[in-house]
Motif scaffolding. Structure first.
Motif, PDB file in Angstrom:
ATOM      1  N   UNK A   1      11.126  -4.963 -33.167  1.00 20.50           N
ATOM      2  CA  UNK A   1      12.020  -5.650 -32.072  1.00 20.50           C
ATOM      3  C   UNK A   1      11.747  -5.235 -30.922  1.00 20.50           C
ATOM      4  N   UNK A   2      12.486  -6.055 -29.705  1.00 17.89           N
ATOM      5  CA  UNK A   2      12.102  -5.207 -28.141  1.00 17.89           C
ATOM      6  C   UNK A   2      13.127  -5.358 -27.580  1.00 17.89           C
ATOM      7  N   UNK A   3      12.750  -4.444 -26.545  1.00 15.33           N
ATOM      8  CA  UNK A   3      14.549  -3.939 -26.363  1.00 15.33           C
ATOM      9  C   UNK A   3      13.837  -3.710 -24.618  1.00 15.33           C
ATOM     10  N   UNK A   4      14.765  -3.915 -23.447  1.00 17.24           N
ATOM     11  CA  UNK A   4      14.805  -3.311 -22.140  1.00 17.24           C
ATOM     12  C   UNK A   4      14.887  -2.363 -22.126  1.00 17.24           C
ATOM     13  N   UNK A   5      13.966  -1.364 -21.268  1.00 19.33           N
ATOM     14  CA  UNK A   5      14.036  -0.339 -21.057  1.00 19.33           C
ATOM     15  C   UNK A   5      14.130  -0.253 -19.575  1.00 19.33           C
ATOM     16  N   UNK A   6      15.209   0.770 -19.069  1.00 25.24           N
ATOM     17  CA  UNK A   6      15.087   1.127 -17.789  1.00 25.24           C
ATOM     18  C   UNK A   6      14.091   2.890 -17.549  1.00 25.24           C
ATOM     19  N   UNK A   7      13.375   2.296 -17.342  1.00 25.08           N
ATOM     20  CA  UNK A   7      12.143   3.192 -16.685  1.00 25.08           C
ATOM     21  C   UNK A   7      11.940   4.358 -15.312  1.00 25.08           C
ATOM     22  N   UNK A   8      12.713   3.186 -14.993  1.00 28.09           N
ATOM     23  CA  UNK A   8      12.744   4.399 -13.278  1.00 28.09           C
ATOM     24  C   UNK A   8      14.414   4.021 -12.226  1.00 28.09           C
ATOM     25  N   UNK A   9      14.527   4.410 -11.387  1.00 28.01           N
ATOM     26  CA  UNK A   9      15.752   3.614 -10.683  1.00 28.01           C
ATOM     27  C   UNK A   9      15.064   2.838  -9.529  1.00 28.01           C
ATOM     28  N   UNK A  10      15.567   2.486  -9.030  1.00 27.60           N
ATOM     29  CA  UNK A  10      15.431   1.440  -8.212  1.00 27.60           C
ATOM     30  C   UNK A  10      15.460   0.516  -8.079  1.00 27.60           C
ATOM     31  N   UNK A  11      14.917  -0.823  -8.054  1.00 24.99           N
ATOM     32  CA  UNK A  11      14.818  -1.786  -6.981  1.00 24.99           C
ATOM     33  C   UNK A  11      14.925  -2.446  -8.764  1.00 24.99           C
ATOM     34  N   UNK A  12      15.504  -4.127  -8.974  1.00 21.55           N
ATOM     35  CA  UNK A  12      15.344  -4.522 -10.628  1.00 21.55           C
ATOM     36  C   UNK A  12      14.154  -4.969 -10.741  1.00 21.55           C
ATOM     37  N   UNK A  13      12.662  -4.720  -9.932  1.00 21.37           N
ATOM     38  CA  UNK A  13      11.939  -5.511 -10.198  1.00 21.37           C
ATOM     39  C   UNK A  13      10.947  -4.995 -11.071  1.00 21.37           C
ATOM     40  N   UNK A  14      11.276  -3.599 -10.599  1.00 21.93           N
ATOM     41  CA  UNK A  14      10.369  -2.326 -10.805  1.00 21.93           C
ATOM     42  C   UNK A  14      11.086  -1.700 -12.061  1.00 21.93           C
ATOM     43  N   UNK A  15      12.313  -1.711 -12.373  1.00 21.30           N
ATOM     44  CA  UNK A  15      12.847  -0.773 -12.930  1.00 21.30           C
ATOM     45  C   UNK A  15      13.023  -0.890 -14.288  1.00 21.30           C
ATOM     46  N   UNK A  16      12.869  -2.124 -15.165  1.00 25.42           N
ATOM     47  CA  UNK A  16      12.336  -2.449 -16.448  1.00 25.42           C
ATOM     48  C   UNK A  16      11.588  -2.810 -16.557  1.00 25.42           C
ATOM     49  N   UNK A  17      11.740  -2.303 -18.100  1.00 23.03           N
ATOM     50  CA  UNK A  17      10.129  -2.749 -18.331  1.00 23.03           C
ATOM     51  C   UNK A  17      10.432  -3.484 -20.717  1.00 23.03           C
ATOM     52  N   UNK A  18      10.173  -4.022 -20.889  1.00 22.62           N
ATOM     53  CA  UNK A  18      10.255  -4.721 -22.147  1.00 22.62           C
ATOM     54  C   UNK A  18       8.873  -3.623 -23.172  1.00 22.62           C
ATOM     55  N   UNK A  19       9.549  -2.990 -24.208  1.00 20.03           N
ATOM     56  CA  UNK A  19       9.265  -1.984 -25.907  1.00 20.03           C
ATOM     57  C   UNK A  19       9.487  -2.332 -26.707  1.00 20.03           C
ATOM     58  N   UNK A  20       8.212  -1.861 -27.632  1.00 18.60           N
ATOM     59  CA  UNK A  20       8.829  -1.808 -28.597  1.00 18.60           C
ATOM     60  C   UNK A  20       9.765  -1.273 -29.385  1.00 18.60           C
ATOM     61  N   UNK A  21      11.109  -1.212 -29.577  1.00 20.81           N
ATOM     62  CA  UNK A  21      12.023  -0.330 -29.885  1.00 20.81           C
ATOM     63  C   UNK A  21      12.146  -0.523 -32.085  1.00 20.81           C
ATOM     64  N   UNK A  22      12.615   0.212 -32.807  1.00 17.77           N
ATOM     65  CA  UNK A  22      13.061   0.727 -33.458  1.00 17.77           C
ATOM     66  C   UNK A  22      14.124   1.299 -33.440  1.00 17.77           C
ATOM     67  N   UNK A  23      15.258   0.526 -34.228  1.00 10.06           N
ATOM     68  CA  UNK A  23      16.261   1.256 -34.927  1.00 10.06           C
ATOM     69  C   UNK A  23      16.720   1.987 -36.024  1.00 10.06           C
ATOM     70  N   UNK A  24      17.012   2.963 -35.951  1.00 13.29           N
ATOM     71  CA  UNK A  24      17.606   3.409 -37.030  1.00 13.29           C
ATOM     72  C   UNK A  24      18.413   3.649 -37.993  1.00 13.29           C
ATOM     73  N   UNK A  25      18.914   4.401 -38.827  1.00 13.13           N
ATOM     74  CA  UNK A  25      20.215   4.210 -39.792  1.00 13.13           C
ATOM     75  C   UNK A  25      21.458   4.723 -39.148  1.00 13.13           C
TER      76      UNK A  25
END
Length: 84
Positions: A1-25
């Motif tokens: 599954x993919x999720x949108x991560x907040x990777x750094x503070x600042x402008x929305x254009x550079x603050x987010x990144x799509x990454x793989x995400x594992x859901x636990x129980x």
């Protein structure tokens, strides 16, 4: 599954990144929700800007308002059921 991560503070254009995400129980007092709709609220914007003290350490998946169905419940959860 993919999720949108907040990777750094600042402008929305550079603050987010799509990454793989594992859901636990869902364990303990946690509930796993299959999200149908999410809301972007003031806390999300403040987290992106670095002003929200309750934001988890970065990188993080944020999202403070969601609507969906309960998919799993932890063993300590009372008063809720899968499918609600």
């Amino acid at each position: 599954m993919k999720a949108i991560y907040l990777i750094k503070n600042g402008k929305s254009e550079t603050a987010f990144e799509t990454r793989e995400f594992t859901i636990g129980k869902a364990t303990g007092e946690n509930v796993l929700i299959e999200v149908e709709v999410f809301g972007l609220n003031f806390a999300d914007v403040m987290a992106r800007l670095g002003y929200y003290k309750a934001c988890p350490p970065l990188p993080a998946v944020i999202g403070y308002d969601v609507v969906g169905r309960i998919k799993e419940i932890g063993e300590k959860v009372e008063g809720l059921e899968v499918g609600m």
